[in-house]
Design a protein around this motif. Structure first.
Motif, mmCIF file in Angstrom:
data_model
loop_
_atom_site.group_PDB
_atom_site.id
_atom_site.type_symbol
_atom_site.label_atom_id
_atom_site.label_comp_id
_atom_site.label_asym_id
_atom_site.label_seq_id
_atom_site.Cartn_x
_atom_site.Cartn_y
_atom_site.Cartn_z
ATOM 1 N N HIS A 277 0.820 -1.211 0.000
ATOM 2 C CA HIS A 277 0.000 0.000 0.000
ATOM 3 C C HIS A 277 0.856 1.265 0.000
ATOM 4 O O HIS A 277 0.409 2.327 0.425
ATOM 5 N N CYS A 287 -7.431 0.998 -4.917
ATOM 6 C CA CYS A 287 -6.953 -0.225 -4.274
ATOM 7 C C CYS A 287 -8.027 -0.793 -3.354
ATOM 8 O O CYS A 287 -8.973 -0.094 -2.983
ATOM 9 N N CYS A 289 -7.722 -1.187 -0.345
ATOM 10 C CA CYS A 289 -7.670 -0.454 0.924
ATOM 11 C C CYS A 289 -8.416 0.873 0.821
ATOM 12 O O CYS A 289 -8.545 1.591 1.807
ATOM 13 N N CYS A 294 -1.967 2.238 -5.189
ATOM 14 C CA CYS A 294 -1.030 1.448 -4.370
ATOM 15 C C CYS A 294 -0.248 0.475 -5.263
ATOM 16 O O CYS A 294 -0.726 0.051 -6.310
HETATM 17 ZN ZN LIG Z 1 -3.849 -0.011 -0.985
#
Ligand SMILES: [Zn+2]
Length: 424
Positions: A277, A287, A289, A294
């Motif tokens: 990340h 991403c 996340c 990332c």
């Molecule tokens: Zn990420």
């Protein structure tokens, strides 16, 4: 025969209650020792250092140990003998003396019958547990898959505890030193808590360390999977004897563990290592996340499949690194190009790590390893191209050969490295 209890615990079977071990033990931060040490602490440090040397170089004679540690053979003897008496170390078969026909030297090594370690790998969907000897042999194994009916974190903790109980030695056997757990997600190593697992949100917040410690009566050490993997490389794999390197897991997720100056680096509370990340493209894809661009968005199977579909490679939606590398090896120009772009994308993250910490050696694990020597060479070429020349030499890229076992071995290393401090 059970060895003397290294923690100064009373000797007993594995099922006896253990009031001391019910508290979870956080992995120690390297460098947390006081700046000046007492004379008694010197003995403990020497003992720890000697065990580290043994793990670095393998079975070694007293004379070799004295030469490497730059002390007399008598000093080595005074450190080694108590550990032989306690059953931590053993003397191997005599080696012929190399010169002057002196007494044959016997190499010192860890006793395979010394106290074992319980090693656990917790992935998003599955737990694997093993009983591992101090010499790195997995003598018992079990696993469990989390089904849709056991979504509650507490139920998963029980499944994990059950998997561990299935590998515990009989009450008459040597009591394990502790339980090491590698978690495929962000952990709080101080509290033994799983903070977040991107691929398994139901595990987030689980106080796994204290739960396992209470239930099984053993000290439990929890850490981030790639960091545990680095310990596996450091103690049992290609990082043995290497003072600095990065162990990188490159699969459905990407993470790294750093060994710097012989110690695994651990951020406060176990933070760090989430290299997947780190952002490599401000305008990149979103991403898992929730952030954008990332490294993970350009160096996992997801990226390969999207790109393969775009250039019309057959079977793109299920394509993995291995078949892509095979297709490239057969001379398919589209596959050659995609494999090279993938290698370059993997290299980008390694270049950033090299520029930041200069580990010099990258040991890669996970799906990327399926790509074989062709892919390894491509990644190494791109990494070398991406960093400036330095007198310390060019960075190297290796593909791990230890397979999945490295995580269990690393979890063993996690317990051993914490316990060696206590083997006094
Ligand atoms: Zn990420």
């Amino acid at each position: 025969m059970e060895s003397a209890p290294p923690f100064g615990e009373p000797g007993r079977g594995a099922d006896a209650p253990d009031v001391r071990a019910h508290s979870y033990r956080a992995p120690q931060q390297p460098g947390s020792a006081p700046r000046l040490i007492s004379q008694s602490a010197t003995g403990r440090l020497n003992r720890t250092r000697l065990l580290e040397i043994l793990y670095d170089i393998g079975p070694t004679t007293r004379a070799e140990l004295a030469r490497i540690a730059e002390v007399t053979k008598t000093t080595i003897g005074s450190i080694v003998q108590p550990m032989i008496d306690e059953g931590i170390l053993v003397e191997g078969d005599p080696r012929p003396s190399s010169s002057l026909g002196g007494k044959p030297a016997r190499p010192i090594w860890f006793s395979p019958s010394g106290r074992p370690v319980v090693a656990v790998h917790l992935s998003p969907e599955r737990v694997r547990a093993g009983l591992v000897t101090p010499t790195g042999e997995i003598t018992a194994e079990s696993s469990a898959v989390f089904s849709g009916t056991t979504d509650a974190p507490e139920a998963i903790a029980l499944l994990i505890a059950d998997a561990i109980e299935r590998v515990l030695p009989a009450p008459t056997g040597a009591r394990p030193l502790g339980i090491g757990v590698a978690v495929a997600g962000i952990v709080d190593t101080d509290e033994g808590r799983i903070v977040e697992v991107n691929l398994a949100p139901r595990l987030s917040g689980l106080q796994l360390g204290p739960i396992l410690s209470r239930r099984l009566g053993l000290p439990v050490f929890i850490d981030h999977h790639p960091r545990v993997q680095a310990l596996g490389d450091r103690w049992f794999g290609s990082g043995r004897g290497v003072s600095s390197f990065a162990s990188v897991y490159c699969g459905e997720a990407i993470g790294a563990g750093f060994v710097i100056g012989g110690s695994v680096h651990r951020g406060g509370g176990g933070a760090g290592g989430e290299v997947g990340h780190t952002i490599v493209d401000l305008a990149g894809a979103v991403c898992r996340c929730g952030r954008r661009g990332c490294w993970e968005t350009i160096a996992t199977h997801r990226w390969i499949r999207t790109q393969a579909a775009a250039v019309g490679i057959p079977g793109a939606t299920a394509l993995t690194v291995g078949p892509l590398a095979s297709l490239a090896d057969s001379g398919d120009a589209t596959a050659v190009d995609l494999l090279d772009r993938y290698a370059r994308n993997v290299a980008v993250g390694l270049i950033n790590m090299q520029q930041t910490l200069a580990p010099g050696l990258f040991v890669l694990h996970g799906d990327v390893v399926e790509g074989g020597e062709n892919l390894r060479a491509l990644i190494e070429k791109h990494v070398r191209h991406g960093v400036p020349d330095h007198p310390s030499g060019e960075p190297s890229v290796e593909f791990a050969t230890t397979g999945d076992d490295v995580t269990l071995l690393g979890a063993t290393g996690l317990v051993l490295s914490q316990s060696l401090e206590l083997l006094t």
